[in-house]
Design a protein around this motif. Structure first.
Motif, short mmCIF file in Angstrom:
data_model
loop_
_atom_site.label_atom_id
_atom_site.label_comp_id
_atom_site.label_asym_id
_atom_site.label_seq_id
_atom_site.Cartn_x
_atom_site.Cartn_y
_atom_site.Cartn_z
N GLY B 155 -53.69 -70.92 47.59
CA GLY B 155 -53.02 -71.63 46.19
C GLY B 155 -53.92 -71.57 45.07
O GLY B 155 -53.68 -71.28 43.85
N SER B 156 -55.30 -71.72 45.42
CA SER B 156 -56.19 -71.52 44.20
C SER B 156 -56.87 -70.17 44.02
O SER B 156 -57.40 -70.26 42.87
CB SER B 156 -57.25 -72.70 44.50
OG SER B 156 -56.91 -73.75 44.97
N ARG B 163 -49.08 -69.98 43.87
CA ARG B 163 -48.71 -71.29 43.98
C ARG B 163 -47.45 -71.25 45.13
O ARG B 163 -47.19 -72.24 45.78
CB ARG B 163 -48.40 -72.05 42.70
CG ARG B 163 -49.60 -73.01 42.18
CD ARG B 163 -49.36 -73.40 40.86
NE ARG B 163 -49.50 -72.39 39.90
CZ ARG B 163 -48.71 -72.41 38.79
NH1 ARG B 163 -47.96 -73.36 38.35
NH2 ARG B 163 -49.16 -71.40 37.91
N VAL B 167 -47.18 -73.33 48.66
CA VAL B 167 -46.12 -74.17 49.07
C VAL B 167 -45.37 -73.63 50.00
O VAL B 167 -44.77 -74.59 51.16
CB VAL B 167 -45.34 -74.55 47.79
CG1 VAL B 167 -44.11 -75.55 48.04
CG2 VAL B 167 -46.33 -75.28 46.79
#
Lengths: 526, 497
Positions: B155-156, B163, B167
């Motif tokens: 995600g980063s 993102r 998820v």
């Protein structure tokens, strides 16, 4: 008619006396000490000393306790390991809650209104604020609430249970109404909480009266044997039992008795939300255990549908509605409803393990709740002129918090992961023992629903994590959020975060202590 | 005895902590610190391999057992058999290579680099713990907790959709993991209980009712099928592969996804052999679908990262086919393939990553004629690509053949269908090579830099290892023969009752 004074055993009742006595003393302090600043300090110290002393007494009793425990006050109160464990849990919540109550922003602003009686927006309010008035009654109110909850966990008599219920409920109604900002919202929440609370008290009392009518006693053990012995009274007994349980489910915040939760959580001053979220649930679960396992145990099968239905409804509604919340306190309120469902899952079939699993579950749940709301008090809006305003509770405002304050955001993420039950956080161990309890009595379909709800719940917890860490601060919002620094709130965040990690990685010793608490002393029928 | 495995779990955690605690002045040295930690880890793994007694490869070696949460029967119990040893070696080998491959990433932000490396180290610690776990509770805890560093890795760091990808990854994995949790809790009540209730030794050979065993098997298998992406629960992988950094994906697919097949072998099949036999036909069908479907989708991909991820779906299908055929050869082949696929796919993701680092595009159509500009790069790419299509002489060939031959006697039709993959694999590898490296040089690609020394250092050891094991597969097979025998014996014995 002769009146015999009951024999009072002082040692087992000492923690209650200390807390409630200190509360009474604190009311006197309100009258004697005039300067707000000094009064606040005196109240804070008095509260902390009383709570610490009570916690010390509880620990001493735990160490000294031989056998199952003691029945005191003619069977009104049972102090066994179970009760001591709950008392300790509540006292820890009370201590951390009190610290949050006393926390002030960097500009010296409190969480509570300067004058509770002044109507919102009135001249009186402005004047009170300008004069620096403070509602320091919140400290004795909190002490009364903690004392009432402690009684609530140890009482073994329906009438006394009602008294304890009111002792802790009334202070909470007032506390909810005392928010400094958004006062109308706070009043609305308090009014809803009060009306529905009063209603549920009445339902509880009616149920207790029916049980008394059918069994001729109000003592838990007596009710239990009375139910077995009674014949032809099934409708009365069942109605009474269901009403009593419903009254407790209301305090637990289970669906369909949950509707006060979101408004009360949102409207209340955040320290109150933290304390209420952590402690009320624990007290309600404790009383539920005692009532279900002692008084209503013969009706275990008849009441199981009630547990199953409310558990499933709470988990599903709490999770699904939390998914669409845009306000962080409301989101956590719905998450607390889902957690009420998880608590009820453990009670399905009344397994032995639930008696020690639930105190642990609520202990870690309370820690995470206190920590999460403590973080919320630190994230504030900034006005156009640079002054720090109220808490930033819209989810969107939390975007990029990980950049602004990595440690605070990290702690919040930890609490959310603990709520979600991710391994290596305390929440996982809590869920594991609670679900284990349910499965031991064949409740695996309920556990299956619970894990599916957990997976869905993870989505909204993670959404906040995404906002904090993976989303950039919106372009024009660079200065819209201020990270406040209140040493007391930071202490709460650090203590709870460390506890969540420790209890997640090496829960052994604490779990062993709670395991010892898994015995209910069933007193002789009073 | 020296607690090798605990140290191997603790060391990367300490390394990650050190990276986060580095004073501002030393932060530019984050890469060196991380590399040093993983180098020590590799040395430890090498010592394990040397000291490992292949004569008793089926038994757990380097065992440690400590009480952890006795109240719920959980122990800190580590130990490796031959299969676990290979997986640990793979994890220890690939992590430093991934760090070297990403040496120039985040040049503008030392802080991001530090976080990335710390998360990679944390993931490594979890891999070590999972492959060495001898306790079902410990395995589960690490299996789930590992999602946290991975979630942030995906995600980063990575592309625009990261993102969403993170998820999606988390929800897929959590859904599987939580269903497994029900199984783990329920298993406790089926086992002997007590303070070591979750030790795998105490849970093997339980007498379970047919329904219970099947439900437990399914609860475990679903989690593992999601992890080892198997059709129809594979859809998270292409999304993640497309957006995450190639290094992250290399670790994820080459090592972490093996936890799925590893868990099937050591937990799902070993603990619930009857149910495994009962479910085998369905699983084999799904595996064959994965093999073919993954390969066909791979042919259709324009994005090379998605392409490689679909080839992995196909390869995981072969491993699962091998596991659930329950013959000595097929299980040995599957276990061996788990290792080889790590080498081959890890290298493939990394080499594609190097190409992307040069021109910022993963799209096949953005390239052309590169073999004239960068012959060494092209050659390296071709060899790695050929390993993915299981060319004889490279180790994936040996394992693929073992699976297909071993499974043929019990699932002939499935094997015949799955064998089509050999042709399909040739298509997706060679077509990609053709588009990217042959033909006229595409405009703007004339000055593509040649494979640098650092990049050679990453890729060539992997190729060398595949060649060595391709010609001398016995080196690895010796360590997995006995564990495979044990698994076959467990399944056969239960069936004989």
């Amino acid at each position: 008619m002769t009146f015999t004074t009951p024999a009072i055993e002082w040692a087992p009742t000492a923690p209650f006396i200390v807390v409630l006595g200190a509360a009474a003393l604190a009311i006197l302090v309100e009258a004697i000490v005039r300067t707000p600043a000094t009064r606040r300090l005196v109240q804070l110290i008095l509260s902390l000393v009383a709570l610490l002393a009570a916690l010390g007494l509880v620990i001493v009793q735990w160490a000294m306790l031989k056998g199952a425990g003691t029945v005191v006050l003619e069977g009104m109160l049972t102090v066994d390991r179970q009760s001591l464990a709950w008392q300790a849990v509540l006292l820890v919540s009370g201590l951390l809650g009190t610290l949050l109550f006393a926390a002030r922003t960097r500009a010296g602003e409190e969480a509570f209104a300067s004058l509770g009686a002044a109507s919102p927006g009135s001249t009186e309010e402005t004047l009170a604020r300008r004069k620096g008035l403070q509602v320091t009654e919140v400290f004795p109110l909190a002490l009364f609430a903690v004392g009432g909850m402690m009684l609530f966990t140890s009482v073994t008599d329906l009438i006394f249970l009602f008294v304890a219920l009111e002792v802790f409920s009334l202070p909470l109604y007032i506390l909810v109404a005392l928010a400094r900002r958004r006062r109308l919202l706070s009043h609305e929440g308090a009014l809803k909480y009060f009306l529905l609370g009063a209603f549920s008290s009445a339902v509880f009392l009616f149920g207790a009266a029916l049980l008394y009518g059918a069994t001729g006693t109000t003592a838990f053990a007596g009710v239990g044997t009375g139910i077995v012995g009674a014949s032809g009274l099934d409708p009365i007994i069942l109605t009474g039992a269901v009403f009593v349980v419903v009254g407790l489910l209301f305090k637990l915040g289970a669906v369909p008795f949950h509707s006060w939760t979101p408004d009360a959580y949102q409207g209340a001053p955040t320290p109150v939300t933290a304390f209420m979220g952590a402690a009320t649930k624990a007290a309600a679960a404790a009383a539920l255990i005692r009532v279900l396992y002692v008084a209503l145990h013969p009706l275990a099968w008849e009441l199981s549908w009630l547990i199953w239905v409310t558990a499933i409804a709470s988990m599903l509604l709490g999770t699904v509605v939390a998914l669409v919340q845009t306000e962080i306190k409301r989101m956590l309120a719905y998450s607390s409803i889902a957690h009420a469902g998880f608590i009820l899952v453990a009670l399905a079939g009344l397994p032995d393990q639930a008696v020690w699993a639930l105190p642990f579950y609520l202990f870690v749940y309370g820690l995470a709740t206190l920590g999460a709301f403590a973080v919320i008090t630190q994230v504030r809006e900034r006005g156009e002129d640079g002054t720090v305003l109220g808490e930033a509770t819209r989810l969107g405002q939390w975007a990029g918090l990980g950049r602004r304050s990595p440690w605070l955001a990290g702690a919040m993420a930890l609490f959310l992961l603990s709520f979600a039950g991710i391994p290596l956080t305390a929440g996982f161990v809590g869920k594991f023992v609670a679900f284990g309890a349910a499965i031991s009595e064949g409740g695996w379909p309920l556990v299956l629903i619970a894990v599916i709800a957990s997976a869905a719940a993870a989505f909204f917890y993670v959404r906040l994590v995404v906002l904090m860490f993976l989303t950039d601060v919106p372009e024009d919002q660079e200065d819209a959020i201020a990270i406040d620094y209140s040493p007391l709130a930071r202490v709460v965040v650090i203590v709870t975060a460390v506890a969540i990690v420790l209890l997640g990685v090496v829960p052994g010793p604490v779990l062993a202590a709670f395991e010892n608490a898994g015995v209910l002393l069933i007193g002789a029928a009073g | 005895m020296f607690p090798f495995l605990t140290v191997m779990v603790a060391l990367p955690v300490a390394g990650a902590g050190l990276l986060w605690a580095l004073p501002a002045s030393a932060r530019s040295r984050a890469r060196e610190v991380a590399l040093a930690v993983t180098a020590v880890e590799l040395v430890l793994a090498a010592v394990l391999v040397v000291q490992f007694d292949t004569a008793t490869a089926g038994a757990f070696q380097f065992s440690e057992t400590h009480a952890w949460i006795p109240q719920i029967g959980a122990s800190w119990a580590l130990g490796v058999n031959g299969i676990g040893l290979l997986m640990i070696l793979l994890a220890a080998l690939l992590t430093p290579l991934v760090i070297i491959a990403g040496w120039r990433d985040d040049a503008s932000s030392p802080d991001r680099r530090r976080h990335y490396l710390a998360l990679v180290l944390l993931s490594q610690a979890f891999m070590m713990g999972i492959f060495a776990a001898r306790d079902v509770f410990l395995f589960y805890v690490l299996f789930e907790a590992m999602l946290i560093p991975l979630y942030f890795l995906i995600g980063s760091f990575g592309g625009a959709q990261r993102r969403y990808a993170a998820v999606k990854f988390l929800l897929f994995s959590l859904a599987g993991g939580l269903i497994m949790l029900v199984g783990v809790v329920a298993l406790y009540f089926q086992g002997p209980g007590g303070e070591q209730a979750f030790l795998t030794d105490n849970l093997t050979g339980l007498t379970l009712s047919t329904t219970t065993e099947r439900l437990l098997f399914v609860s475990f298998f679903v989690a593992f099928a999601i992890k080892a992406p198997m059709v129809p629960v594979h859809t998270w992988l292409p999304t993640v592969a497309e957006t995450a950094r190639p290094g992250t994906t290399a670790l994820l697919v080459a090592v972490l996804d093996k936890i799925g097949t590893f868990g099937m072998l050591t937990l799902a099949v070993t603990l619930f052999p009857n149910a495994a036999r009962w479910a085998a036909p369905v699983i084999i069908v799904l595996a064959v679908i994965s093999v073919i479907y993954g390969a066909i989708l791979a042919i259709g991909q324009q994005n090379m990262l998605r392409l490689v991820s679909f080839t992995s779906v196909s390869h995981f299908g072969i491993m699962i086919l091998g596991i659930f055929a329950f013959t000595q050869t097929s299980i040995e082949g599957a276990a061996f393939y788990m290792f080889n696929h790590g080498l081959s796919t890890g290298a493939l993701f990394l080499v594609v990553g190097f190409l992307i680092a040069r021109h910022g595009s993963a799209d096949v159509s953005d390239y052309g004629g590169l073999q004239r500009v960068v012959p060494v790069f092209a050659g390296t790419f071709l060899i790695i690509g050929l390993s993915a299509l299981a060319l004889p002489g490279l180790s994936p060939f040996v394992s693929e053949i073992m699976v297909l031959v071993g499974a043929f006697e019990v699932a002939g039709v499935a094997v015949i269908i799955a064998a089509i993959v050999v042709v399909l694999a040739a298509l997706y590898v060679l077509l990609t090579y053709q588009k990217v490296f042959t033909g006229p040089v595409r405009e703007g690609r004339e000055d593509t830099p040649e494979l640098s020394l650092r990049e050679r250092l990453v890729l060539w050891p992997l190729i060398a290892l595949m060649l060595i094991l391709g010609f001398g597969p016995g080196l690895a097979i010796d360590t997995i023969r006995e564990p495979s025998q044990d698994i076959v014996a467990v399944v056969a014995e239960e069936a004989g009752q």
